[in-house]
Design an enzyme around this catalytic site. Structure first.
Site, PDB file in Angstrom:
ATOM      1  N   HIS A 194     -19.297   6.910  11.522  1.00  9.83           N
ATOM      2  CA  HIS A 194     -19.981   6.183  10.435  1.00  9.83           C
ATOM      3  C   HIS A 194     -21.297   5.371  10.714  1.00  9.83           C
ATOM      4  O   HIS A 194     -21.132   3.965  10.303  1.00  9.83           O
ATOM      5  CB  HIS A 194     -19.132   5.353   9.453  1.00  9.83           C
ATOM      6  CG  HIS A 194     -19.150   5.885   7.940  1.00  9.83           C
ATOM      7  ND1 HIS A 194     -18.961   7.238   7.386  1.00  9.83           N
ATOM      8  CD2 HIS A 194     -19.912   5.292   6.906  1.00  9.83           C
ATOM      9  CE1 HIS A 194     -18.831   7.049   6.503  1.00  9.83           C
ATOM     10  NE2 HIS A 194     -19.658   6.164   5.888  1.00  9.83           N
ATOM     11  N   ASP A 198     -25.789   4.124   5.237  1.00 14.94           N
ATOM     12  CA  ASP A 198     -25.648   5.281   4.044  1.00 14.94           C
ATOM     13  C   ASP A 198     -26.186   6.551   4.712  1.00 14.94           C
ATOM     14  O   ASP A 198     -26.649   6.620   5.791  1.00 14.94           O
ATOM     15  CB  ASP A 198     -26.563   4.616   3.095  1.00 14.94           C
ATOM     16  CG  ASP A 198     -26.319   5.469   1.568  1.00 14.94           C
ATOM     17  OD1 ASP A 198     -24.924   6.033   1.672  1.00 14.94           O
ATOM     18  OD2 ASP A 198     -26.833   5.579   0.903  1.00 14.94           O
ATOM     19  N   GLY A 199     -25.665   7.359   3.870  1.00 15.11           N
ATOM     20  CA  GLY A 199     -26.262   8.854   4.251  1.00 15.11           C
ATOM     21  C   GLY A 199     -25.411   9.494   5.396  1.00 15.11           C
ATOM     22  O   GLY A 199     -25.811  10.471   6.147  1.00 15.11           O
ATOM     23  N   ARG A 205     -22.940  16.686   7.973  1.00 12.02           N
ATOM     24  CA  ARG A 205     -22.890  18.097   7.256  1.00 12.02           C
ATOM     25  C   ARG A 205     -24.032  18.759   7.964  1.00 12.02           C
ATOM     26  O   ARG A 205     -23.976  19.730   8.527  1.00 12.02           O
ATOM     27  CB  ARG A 205     -22.802  18.192   5.941  1.00 12.02           C
ATOM     28  CG  ARG A 205     -21.711  17.666   5.429  1.00 12.02           C
ATOM     29  CD  ARG A 205     -21.355  18.054   3.677  1.00 12.02           C
ATOM     30  NE  ARG A 205     -22.303  17.239   3.083  1.00 12.02           N
ATOM     31  CZ  ARG A 205     -22.340  15.951   2.591  1.00 12.02           C
ATOM     32  NH1 ARG A 205     -20.842  15.361   2.713  1.00 12.02           N
ATOM     33  NH2 ARG A 205     -22.872  15.279   1.750  1.00 12.02           N
TER      34      ARG A 205
END
Length: 382
Positions: A194, A198-199, A205
């Site tokens: 992480h 954000d994102g 993916r």
């Protein structure tokens, strides 16, 4: 330390072999199909992947609207500005990812990953920093309880080192593993580190899609499982498996076998879905082309009719760009198809699109709407 690639079970190996066989057959089928509708199919698959990935993050845009925005970010589409911005950003990143599939001197790097993150999240910068590692802690909140932490990422001071390990692994690690398994592990490790504010989900993916595209078996548009992940039941399972396998904190010694099994099922079922769509699309094209004279249409106009069958609508602007014709030529095509009651307009001039008219061949629509059954590959092995 990263989460390790698990030893595959005999069932995993059988599912992988089935996926390989289906992907090989799909590659051959697409190569034999008319170029025009395969290009349309690739656009649809990319749009579905973008729509699904954004849906997972709470941004709702219909895949057909995504396809229109892919053609022109300023297209008159009834979506919020926030949804438009997320869609255009993801399309930009996905286009770049797809372009990397055959780069000969390609290498993964921290710079590449941060650049992709900027493409996805740059429109949120600076309130949500993009293209740079997070500088604070990160907590994933449990659904329905804003005070409950479902996952806590590694300390921010550890992120640069962990990302260095991940980049090294992407370039040289587990190269004997099946590329689909490596892609799944890349996704898992990135989302658990992480590294950004954000994102992270969309980036993880996207990285998985990039690894699959680099495999080179299929065109990049056929490589994503994001459309599968975006289905409501699958999205819930996706979060559940991430939570159960990864643990409440960064725990790289945990067994990742359930994550790999989940992904192998996704690869298998997504490939089934794409194969069914290819078959329907091919049959629709043949049906329309065989009665071209009876319908009084040109091959160029068949392309528009084919898109209507497969997606439910067509826009003049997309027909214009797809065929490389002028606005007036595209308008004349739409008017001709309307006069023959093959298309019916919906909406005002700028936002207008066309749906099947009263004379549109019903058997073609029936072919496009034909149902199919998706089987769970692991259930068939028990």
């Amino acid at each position: 330390m990263l989460y390790e690639t698990p030893r595959l079970s005999p069932a995993d190996h059988r599912v992988l072999a089935e996926v390989a066989d289906m992907r090989s057959a799909l590659r051959d089928a697409v190569r034999q199909a008319p170029t025009k509708w395969t290009l349309d199919l690739r656009r649809h698959l990319t749009a579905s992947a973008i729509a699904a990935s954004n849906t997972i993050e709470g941004y709702e845009v219909d895949a057909r609207d995504v396809a229109d925005l892919m053609d022109d970010a300023q297209e008159t589409v009834d979506v919020t500005e926030a949804n438009r911005a997320e869609t255009v950003a993801y399309q930009q990143a996905m286009t770049y990812i797809q372009s990397l599939h055959d780069v000969h001197d390609f290498a993964y790097s921290k710079g590449l990953l941060n650049a992709l993150h900027w493409m996805l999240q740059g429109h949120h910068h600076p309130p949500k920093p993009a293209g740079q590692w997070r500088r604070g802690p990160v907590f994933i909140t449990a659904v329905g309880d804003p005070h409950a932490t479902e996952y806590e990422g590694p300390h921010e001071d550890d992120v640069p080192v962990l990302m260095g390990e991940l980049v090294d692994w992407l370039n040289t690690g587990d190269t004997d593993s099946d590329p689909l398994v490596r892609a799944a592990m890349a996704h898992f490790n990135l989302v658990k580190i992480h590294p950004w504010a954000d994102g992270n989900g969309r980036m993880s993916r996207s990285l998985q899609t990039l690894l699959i595209a680099r495999e080179g078996v299929l065109a990049p548009e056929f490589s994503s499982i994001e459309a599968w992940l975006g289905m409501p039941g699958h999205t819930w399972d996706y979060y559940r498996v991430l939570r159960e396998v990864g643990g409440a904190v960064y725990s790289p010694k945990r067994d990742t076998s359930p994550w790999i099994r989940f992904n192998l099922r996704a690869y298998h079922e997504q490939t089934q879905s794409v194969q069914h769509r290819v078959n329907r699309s091919n049959r629709c094209w043949i049906q329309l082309d065989e009665r071209r004279d009876a319908l009084g249409v040109t091959e160029r106009q068949v392309t528009a009719l084919h898109e209507v069958a497969m997606t439910g609508r067509v826009r003049r602007s997309r027909h214009e760009r797809a065929e490389g014709i002028s606005e007036q030529q595209a308008l004349r095509d739409m008017q001709h198809l309307m006069r023959r009651d093959l298309l019916t307009p919906v909406g005002n001039t700028k936002g207008r699109y066309y749906v099947p008219g009263s004379s549109y061949p019903q058997d073609v629509l029936a072919t496009a709407a034909a149902r199919h059954t998706i089987r769970d590959p692991y259930e068939s092995l028990t």
